[in-house]
Motif scaffolding. Sequence first.
Motif, mmCIF file in Angstrom:
data_model
loop_
_atom_site.group_PDB
_atom_site.id
_atom_site.type_symbol
_atom_site.label_atom_id
_atom_site.label_comp_id
_atom_site.label_asym_id
_atom_site.label_seq_id
_atom_site.Cartn_x
_atom_site.Cartn_y
_atom_site.Cartn_z
ATOM 1 N N ALA A 1 0.994 -1.246 0.204
ATOM 2 C CA ALA A 1 0.021 0.084 0.062
ATOM 3 C C ALA A 1 1.128 1.193 -0.035
ATOM 4 N N VAL A 2 0.567 2.177 -0.843
ATOM 5 C CA VAL A 2 1.448 3.309 -1.014
ATOM 6 C C VAL A 2 0.435 4.629 -0.935
ATOM 7 N N LYS A 3 1.241 5.671 -0.298
ATOM 8 C CA LYS A 3 0.355 6.902 -0.403
ATOM 9 C C LYS A 3 1.106 7.638 -1.753
ATOM 10 N N LEU A 4 -0.063 8.146 -2.383
ATOM 11 C CA LEU A 4 0.304 8.638 -3.767
ATOM 12 C C LEU A 4 0.679 10.165 -3.792
ATOM 13 N N LYS A 5 1.841 10.263 -3.012
ATOM 14 C CA LYS A 5 2.426 11.464 -3.062
ATOM 15 C C LYS A 5 3.787 11.524 -3.780
ATOM 16 N N GLU A 6 4.379 12.495 -3.979
ATOM 17 C CA GLU A 6 5.390 13.049 -4.851
ATOM 18 C C GLU A 6 6.650 12.355 -3.760
ATOM 19 N N ALA A 7 7.516 11.442 -4.689
ATOM 20 C CA ALA A 7 8.646 10.846 -3.790
ATOM 21 C C ALA A 7 9.574 10.362 -5.115
ATOM 22 N N GLN A 8 11.112 10.241 -4.563
ATOM 23 C CA GLN A 8 11.855 9.831 -5.453
ATOM 24 C C GLN A 8 12.275 8.288 -5.251
ATOM 25 N N CYS A 9 11.638 7.430 -4.150
ATOM 26 C CA CYS A 9 11.938 6.257 -4.156
ATOM 27 C C CYS A 9 10.810 5.455 -3.590
ATOM 28 N N PRO A 10 10.581 4.276 -3.751
ATOM 29 C CA PRO A 10 9.086 3.706 -3.154
ATOM 30 C C PRO A 10 9.229 3.705 -1.838
ATOM 31 N N GLU A 11 10.303 3.672 -1.099
ATOM 32 C CA GLU A 11 10.118 3.727 0.365
ATOM 33 C C GLU A 11 9.856 4.926 0.968
ATOM 34 N N ASP A 12 9.588 5.925 0.293
ATOM 35 C CA ASP A 12 9.030 7.129 0.752
ATOM 36 C C ASP A 12 7.589 7.234 0.562
ATOM 37 N N MET A 13 7.109 6.178 0.047
ATOM 38 C CA MET A 13 5.587 6.285 -0.245
ATOM 39 C C MET A 13 4.899 5.009 0.439
ATOM 40 N N ILE A 14 5.607 3.979 0.723
ATOM 41 C CA ILE A 14 4.911 2.873 1.332
ATOM 42 C C ILE A 14 4.463 2.982 2.681
ATOM 43 N N ILE A 15 3.343 2.133 2.859
ATOM 44 C CA ILE A 15 2.921 2.111 4.350
ATOM 45 C C ILE A 15 3.278 0.681 4.656
ATOM 46 N N PRO A 16 4.178 0.616 5.486
ATOM 47 C CA PRO A 16 4.927 -0.724 5.594
ATOM 48 C C PRO A 16 4.120 -1.745 6.205
ATOM 49 N N GLU A 17 3.152 -1.315 7.158
ATOM 50 C CA GLU A 17 2.437 -2.651 7.735
ATOM 51 C C GLU A 17 1.255 -3.285 6.956
#
Length: 371
Positions: free
Chosen positions: A118-134
Amino acid sequence: MLAIKCGHLLLPGGSFITGGAIVTSRGKILEAGPDTKIPEGCPILDASDKWVTPGLIESHGHLSEDSNEMTAPFTPDMSAIDALDPFDPCIPLIRSAGFTTFCTLPGSSNLAGGTGIAVKLKEAQCPEDMIIPECQPLKMAIGENPKLTYGKKGITPGSRMGNAALIRRTFTEAAAYLEKREKGKLDAPNRAKEVLADALAGKRRVKIHCHTAQDITMAVRLAEEFRLTYTLEHVTSGRFTAEYLAEHQVSCCVGPLLIPALKLEMKDIHPSNPGVLERAGVSFSLIQDAGWDTVYLPSLAGLCTAHGLSSQAALNALTIQAARNLGLESRIGSLEPGKDADISIFTGNPLENTAVCTDVLIDGVNYEKRK
């Protein structure tokens, strides 16, 4: 700190009230509701002529597309994070339609295709900055896709019986691995078996692709046999098994909602499906099972209300029930104190195809700001 003055505010139960306000700070909701007082001096986003909802959620889709490993029936150690492109042009497009969270999954050619994110649809440079890890569910699939992919190669599964038999065989092996893990007797960890063992231990949610009535009941049979925490995905023939799903307390991610039957198992797609499930007491979210096509999901949910689905259930299916189906209801899906400040603002009821999204806040940051 930011306050939003609302014209119409969506309550956690799925109905709109007139008026109300939201106060956010540091990416979280401080207060929300009809009696919320705006602190003196707090910046105000005036949406007093608009409709305000939690950020919409796509609980089953596919971003970046390079995520269908068709080389073995079981590839649980694959992860959608390794296929996600943060610069996928679908991301800002979907966000502009009011979506703030998207669960992107591996494809459905394999019985177990890997884990989604699951990811937040925000601006990011890598997937780790978007994901909801749980939220990293295991994606499984039964039905035509696995048997057609592997049957023509002359390996199991080449039939629905093969689907079930290989799932049982593989999960039985994973159960033995889990028992050794719990007793500290593993010779060495195995990433693929770790994922399956976590699913068996209830530590990882499982999303099971199934369309037809026979596949729906097979999925429930297998999930109950191995005591999985699961949702059923697609369920396009669900209206024929609605009482069965309710009896077994199955939660579903229903969709795509209105597309041509691209294969035989999708022949029963019809906008009456969600309404039948609602009346039977089945919990479900609504999905479009795609990438950019998600922009049409609110309008298609609205179309379903013309075929028996209540507006309340349709709105819940895009917000709080979608969050529950991802195990994220404590963070997103409703406008309540302590939750993430994921908020979407529309010119009308988002179920109506004339409504336009004007503002999208993710963790309190406004990514869409249109006149």
